[in-house]
Design an enzyme around this catalytic site. Structure first.
Site, short mmCIF file in Angstrom:
data_model
loop_
_atom_site.label_atom_id
_atom_site.label_comp_id
_atom_site.label_asym_id
_atom_site.label_seq_id
_atom_site.Cartn_x
_atom_site.Cartn_y
_atom_site.Cartn_z
N GLY A 1 1.00 13.17 39.62
CA GLY A 1 0.02 13.00 38.54
C GLY A 1 0.54 13.44 37.19
O GLY A 1 0.34 12.77 36.17
N CYS A 2 1.24 14.56 37.17
CA CYS A 2 1.76 15.10 35.92
C CYS A 2 2.88 14.24 35.36
O CYS A 2 3.01 14.07 34.14
CB CYS A 2 2.22 16.54 36.10
SG CYS A 2 0.86 17.63 36.57
N THR A 3 3.69 13.67 36.23
CA THR A 3 4.75 12.77 35.79
C THR A 3 4.14 11.50 35.22
O THR A 3 4.57 11.02 34.16
CB THR A 3 5.71 12.46 36.96
OG1 THR A 3 6.29 13.69 37.41
CG2 THR A 3 6.81 11.50 36.53
#
Length: 152
Positions: free
Chosen positions: A45-47
């Site tokens: 998700g953060c990527t």
């Protein structure tokens, strides 16, 4: 403390992905800011979120805004993350969680994950929008829409 819409963001300092001290006073009150807190470098998700901000970064720059990503990862982790995904914006290391506390970003999922919150700050340093959602993909469109409404 927890920042709310209408609050002026206080000055803060933290190490960026180059290991240099980033001082907010160099941008706060000078240009619109998108400050987004995310749980962890190199997670799916953060990527996705970081790469989406990267892909839209020129749109933010054309509107005179700066993007700043913050997580509790180390400077070294941020260096690798920024290099691997060619991130053109500032990543700040918040290992002591002082910035999370300053902004009032709470943990999600019963305290297991650091929260994912985006703050839009106008050129006077005032919080004008807060988007709190674990859905990483929605943050970029909300931020860009708000910045456009702010400057156009």
């Amino acid at each position: 403390m927890s920042l709310k819409i209408g609050d002026i963001v206080p000055n803060f300092a933290s190490k960026d992905s180059r290991g240099e001290i980033f001082e907010s006073r160099n941008v706060l009150g000078r240009k619109p800011l998108v400050i987004y807190f995310y749980p962890k470098d190199n997670t799916p998700g953060c990527t996705t979120e970081a790469c989406s901000f990267r892909d839209q970064y020129e749109d933010f720059k054309e509107l005179g805004a700066e993007v700043i990503g913050i997580s509790s990862d180390s400077v070294k982790s941020h260096q690798k993350f920024a290099k691997k995904y060619e991130l053109p914006f500032v990543l700040l290391s918040d290992q002591d969680k002082k910035l999370r506390h300053l902004f009032g970003v709470r943990d999600n999922l019963f305290g297991l994950l650091p929260g994912r919150v985006t703050y839009i700050i106008d050129r006077n340093g005032v919080v004008i929008y807060i988007f709190d959602s674990m859905n990483a993909a929605k943050h970029i469109s909300k931020a860009l829409k708000t910045i456009k409404e702010l400057v156009l």
